[in-house]
Design a protein around this motif. Structure first.
Motif, mmCIF file in Angstrom:
data_model
loop_
_atom_site.group_PDB
_atom_site.id
_atom_site.type_symbol
_atom_site.label_atom_id
_atom_site.label_comp_id
_atom_site.label_asym_id
_atom_site.label_seq_id
_atom_site.Cartn_x
_atom_site.Cartn_y
_atom_site.Cartn_z
ATOM 1 N N VAL A 148 0.816 -1.152 0.019
ATOM 2 C CA VAL A 148 0.175 0.056 0.044
ATOM 3 C C VAL A 148 0.905 1.322 0.072
ATOM 4 C CG1 VAL A 148 -1.881 1.465 0.986
ATOM 5 C CG2 VAL A 148 -1.855 -1.244 1.155
ATOM 6 N N GLU A 149 0.702 1.994 -1.273
ATOM 7 C CA GLU A 149 1.718 3.255 -1.217
ATOM 8 C C GLU A 149 0.828 4.345 -0.644
ATOM 9 O OE1 GLU A 149 4.491 2.588 -2.964
ATOM 10 O OE2 GLU A 149 5.267 4.430 -4.006
ATOM 11 N N ASP A 150 1.505 5.213 0.295
ATOM 12 C CA ASP A 150 0.787 6.318 1.125
ATOM 13 C C ASP A 150 0.306 7.342 0.000
ATOM 14 O OD1 ASP A 150 1.332 5.392 3.407
ATOM 15 O OD2 ASP A 150 2.994 6.762 3.838
ATOM 16 N N GLY A 151 -0.834 7.578 0.210
ATOM 17 C CA GLY A 151 -1.596 8.423 -0.468
ATOM 18 C C GLY A 151 -2.269 7.819 -1.781
ATOM 19 N N CYS A 152 -2.062 6.804 -2.291
ATOM 20 C CA CYS A 152 -2.347 6.194 -3.566
ATOM 21 C C CYS A 152 -3.997 5.895 -3.438
ATOM 22 C CB CYS A 152 -1.258 5.026 -3.945
ATOM 23 S SG CYS A 152 -2.061 4.129 -5.511
ATOM 24 N N LYS A 184 -2.788 -5.514 -7.726
ATOM 25 C CA LYS A 184 -3.196 -5.195 -6.183
ATOM 26 C C LYS A 184 -1.777 -4.474 -5.642
ATOM 27 C CE LYS A 184 -6.957 -8.694 -5.436
ATOM 28 N NZ LYS A 184 -7.349 -9.720 -4.859
ATOM 29 N N SER A 185 -0.876 -5.190 -6.062
ATOM 30 C CA SER A 185 0.465 -4.380 -5.546
ATOM 31 C C SER A 185 0.932 -3.267 -6.414
ATOM 32 C CB SER A 185 1.588 -5.250 -5.553
ATOM 33 O OG SER A 185 1.557 -6.414 -4.728
ATOM 34 N N HIS A 186 1.305 -2.111 -5.585
ATOM 35 C CA HIS A 186 1.486 -0.774 -6.124
ATOM 36 C C HIS A 186 2.627 -1.027 -7.207
ATOM 37 C CE1 HIS A 186 1.068 3.680 -6.576
ATOM 38 N NE2 HIS A 186 2.529 3.529 -6.733
ATOM 39 N N LEU A 187 2.463 -0.356 -8.480
ATOM 40 C CA LEU A 187 3.179 -0.264 -9.688
ATOM 41 C C LEU A 187 2.889 1.280 -10.269
ATOM 42 C CD1 LEU A 187 3.610 -3.484 -11.740
ATOM 43 C CD2 LEU A 187 5.495 -2.240 -10.587
ATOM 44 N N ASN A 191 -2.695 4.754 -19.813
ATOM 45 C CA ASN A 191 -2.144 6.169 -19.966
ATOM 46 C C ASN A 191 -0.862 6.044 -19.279
ATOM 47 O OD1 ASN A 191 -4.087 7.152 -21.806
ATOM 48 N ND2 ASN A 191 -5.393 7.329 -20.067
ATOM 49 N N VAL A 192 0.067 6.908 -19.693
ATOM 50 C CA VAL A 192 1.521 7.055 -19.092
ATOM 51 C C VAL A 192 1.770 8.526 -19.245
ATOM 52 C CG1 VAL A 192 3.997 6.790 -18.859
ATOM 53 C CG2 VAL A 192 2.454 4.849 -19.720
ATOM 54 N N GLY A 193 1.956 9.280 -18.268
ATOM 55 C CA GLY A 193 2.430 10.840 -18.491
ATOM 56 C C GLY A 193 1.575 11.885 -18.647
ATOM 57 N N ASP A 194 2.198 13.013 -18.997
ATOM 58 C CA ASP A 194 1.160 14.267 -18.892
ATOM 59 C C ASP A 194 0.250 14.350 -20.402
ATOM 60 O OD1 ASP A 194 1.636 15.066 -16.418
ATOM 61 O OD2 ASP A 194 3.073 16.696 -17.099
ATOM 62 N N ASP A 195 1.299 13.859 -21.462
ATOM 63 C CA ASP A 195 0.472 13.919 -22.825
ATOM 64 C C ASP A 195 -0.642 12.843 -22.977
ATOM 65 O OD1 ASP A 195 2.132 16.094 -23.551
ATOM 66 O OD2 ASP A 195 3.431 14.978 -25.023
ATOM 67 N N ALA A 196 -0.587 12.011 -22.117
ATOM 68 C CA ALA A 196 -1.697 10.971 -22.136
ATOM 69 C C ALA A 196 -2.718 11.398 -21.268
ATOM 70 C CB ALA A 196 -1.106 9.714 -21.981
ATOM 71 N N ALA A 197 -2.434 12.393 -20.306
ATOM 72 C CA ALA A 197 -3.551 12.928 -19.252
ATOM 73 C C ALA A 197 -3.633 11.779 -18.305
ATOM 74 C CB ALA A 197 -4.891 13.338 -19.802
ATOM 75 N N ASN A 198 -2.503 11.018 -17.897
ATOM 76 C CA ASN A 198 -2.462 10.085 -16.764
ATOM 77 C C ASN A 198 -2.570 10.753 -15.413
ATOM 78 O OD1 ASN A 198 0.069 7.876 -15.325
ATOM 79 N ND2 ASN A 198 -2.192 7.978 -15.297
ATOM 80 N N SER A 199 -3.729 10.460 -14.809
ATOM 81 C CA SER A 199 -3.957 11.242 -13.670
ATOM 82 C C SER A 199 -3.721 10.385 -12.168
ATOM 83 C CB SER A 199 -5.356 11.805 -13.671
ATOM 84 O OG SER A 199 -6.436 10.579 -13.747
ATOM 85 N N VAL A 200 -3.821 8.993 -12.252
ATOM 86 C CA VAL A 200 -3.427 8.415 -10.932
ATOM 87 C C VAL A 200 -2.386 7.687 -11.369
ATOM 88 C CG1 VAL A 200 -4.538 6.490 -9.478
ATOM 89 C CG2 VAL A 200 -6.081 8.151 -10.623
ATOM 90 N N GLY A 201 -1.381 7.778 -10.400
ATOM 91 C CA GLY A 201 -0.146 6.895 -10.483
ATOM 92 C C GLY A 201 0.082 5.634 -10.018
#
Ligand code: 5GP
Ligand code: ZN
Length: 117
Positions: free
Chosen positions: A4-8, A48-51, A91-101
């Motif tokens: 569990v990644e903090d804040g994700c 289920k695991s953060h990537l 989606n990856v990165g800003d040009d793809a408007a990726n909003s959740v990491g």
């Protein structure tokens, strides 16, 4: 093993501390309805695991990636889009408007989709 990644937000959905409409799961992947759907079928499939995103995937992650696709296939059948067609998007990165990491695959269908870009 679930990290569990903090804040994700998606890690919190995996742990159950943030609610979501769950569409299915297996040992390594979880699927839930997108909160802001762009088509009649719009489901997010996540490990289920953060990537963080597709750029973080390493050869040792092959099992979890296979499990994400296994879940996508079963959901596509259950949502009756496996024959009519659907789109899988990461989606990856800003040009793809990726909003959740937290890595996620959009499964989108249930209508005729426009061209990408
Ligand atoms: P991205 O733009 O990063 O590829 O996609 C993130 C997706 O997550 C968006 O389609 C957005 O609607 C969805 N989303 C963001 N926050 C939540 C949430 O708390 N619950 C659910 N179910 N979907 C979310
Ligand atoms: Zn996460």
């Amino acid at each position: 093993m679930t990290s569990v990644e903090d804040g994700c937000i998606f890690c919190h959905i995996v742990s159950g501390s943030i609610p979501a409409t769950i569409s299915g799961e297996n040992e390594m992947a979880l699927a839930f309805r997108d909160i802001n759907p762009i088509a009649p079928v719009h489901i997010l499939i996540i490990p289920k695991s953060h990537l963080e995103n597709a750029m973080a995937i390493r050869p040792e992650d092959c099992a979890v990636i296979a499990k994400m696709f296994e879940l996508a296939q079963s959901i596509a059948k259950r949502e009756s889009v496996s024959e009519t067609g659907f789109r899988l998007v990461m989606n990856v990165g800003d040009d793809a408007a990726n909003s959740v990491g937290h890595l996620h695959m959009h499964l989108i269908g249930g209508k005729r989709l426009g061209l990408m870009g």
